[in-house]
Write an enzyme that holds these catalytic residues in place. Structure first.
Site, short mmCIF file in Angstrom:
data_model
loop_
_atom_site.label_atom_id
_atom_site.label_comp_id
_atom_site.label_asym_id
_atom_site.label_seq_id
_atom_site.Cartn_x
_atom_site.Cartn_y
_atom_site.Cartn_z
N GLU A 120 -1.76 -6.34 8.01
CA GLU A 120 -0.45 -6.01 8.57
C GLU A 120 -0.28 -6.72 9.91
OE1 GLU A 120 2.57 -5.54 8.68
OE2 GLU A 120 2.84 -3.47 8.04
N HIS A 161 0.83 -1.20 0.00
CA HIS A 161 0.00 0.00 0.00
C HIS A 161 0.87 1.26 0.00
CE1 HIS A 161 0.78 1.23 4.18
NE2 HIS A 161 0.75 -0.05 4.49
N ARG A 204 -6.41 1.02 3.71
CA ARG A 204 -5.28 1.55 2.96
C ARG A 204 -4.90 0.66 1.79
NH1 ARG A 204 -3.59 0.18 8.18
NH2 ARG A 204 -1.69 -1.05 8.47
N HIS A 209 0.63 -5.42 2.98
CA HIS A 209 1.40 -4.56 3.87
C HIS A 209 2.85 -5.03 3.95
CE1 HIS A 209 -2.49 -3.04 5.46
NE2 HIS A 209 -2.87 -4.27 5.14
#
Length: 211
Positions: free
Chosen positions: A85, A9, A58, A155
């Protein structure tokens, strides 16, 4: 052959502030969106069948920006918490560089890049690997082996965990594995192979981010 394209991202609101983000659901900055559009231009010649993102916005926003850069309107998309993440536990929301000053560089690097370095109330990279890789093998790998092209947006740490598996990297070397902003990984899969037969890296030059 199937192609797996992995993108991180873009810069998030908390990346900009230098905070440990983890599972906090913050959005992209304007810069993060613009950088992701530029990344999309690198992969505009690939015909994607499907996209995968984490459950955090995100990555959803980054996917939208990538598709804009690709000139594509939309893709069938699966959102999976398994790709989230790393959970930073008690460190979530704290400034990384202040924490570094408090605990010292060795512990700081252990937390950020170590394989099994504990975080109070959070996950290690080993924990992230334990949820990312089985999900990949169950949900995404069969589609790649069937010849589909998959765009995966995740992530830094969930991608690092997947890189460990795809590149067969020993645990002892994981502290040196990075997934930079502005970088796309292209893995080629062939029918019957559980691991990729080819890897390519594409990147755009972007200003440093407090990753």
């Amino acid at each position: 052959m199937g192609l797996l394209v992995i993108c991180r991202h873009g810069e998030s609101e908390w990346n900009l502030l230098g905070k440990w983000t983890g599972w906090t659901d913050v959005g992209l900055t304007e810069k993060g969106w613009a950088d992701s559009v530029r990344m999309g231009s690198l992969i505009k010649n690939i015909r994607f069948d499907e996209a995968y993102t984490s459950a955090l916005k995100r990555t959803h926003q980054t996917l939208d920006a990538l598709l804009e850069g690709c000139g594509m309107g939309s893709l069938p998309t699966t959102q999976a918490a398994e790709l989230n993440e790393r959970d930073y536990g008690d460190l979530t929301g704290k400034n990384k560089w202040q924490v570094k000053d408090e605990i010292g560089e060795k512990a700081f690097n252990g937390i950020r890049r170590g394989w099994d370095y504990p975080v109070p109330g959070g996950e290690t990279l080993k924990d992230v690997y334990a949820r990312v890789v089985p999900y990949f093998e169950r949900e995404i790998l069969p589609k790649l082996q069937a010849g589909e092209n998959i765009l995966l947006v995740a992530h830094g740490n969930s991608i690092r965990a997947l890189i460990k598996h795809l590149d067969q990297i020993p645990e002892s070397e994981m502290e040196h594995v990075e997934m930079s902003f502005g970088q796309s990984l292209l893995y080629t899969f062939e029918a019957g192979n559980n691991l990729p037969t080819k890897k390519e890296i594409l990147s755009v030059n972007i200003d440093p981010v407090n990753a």
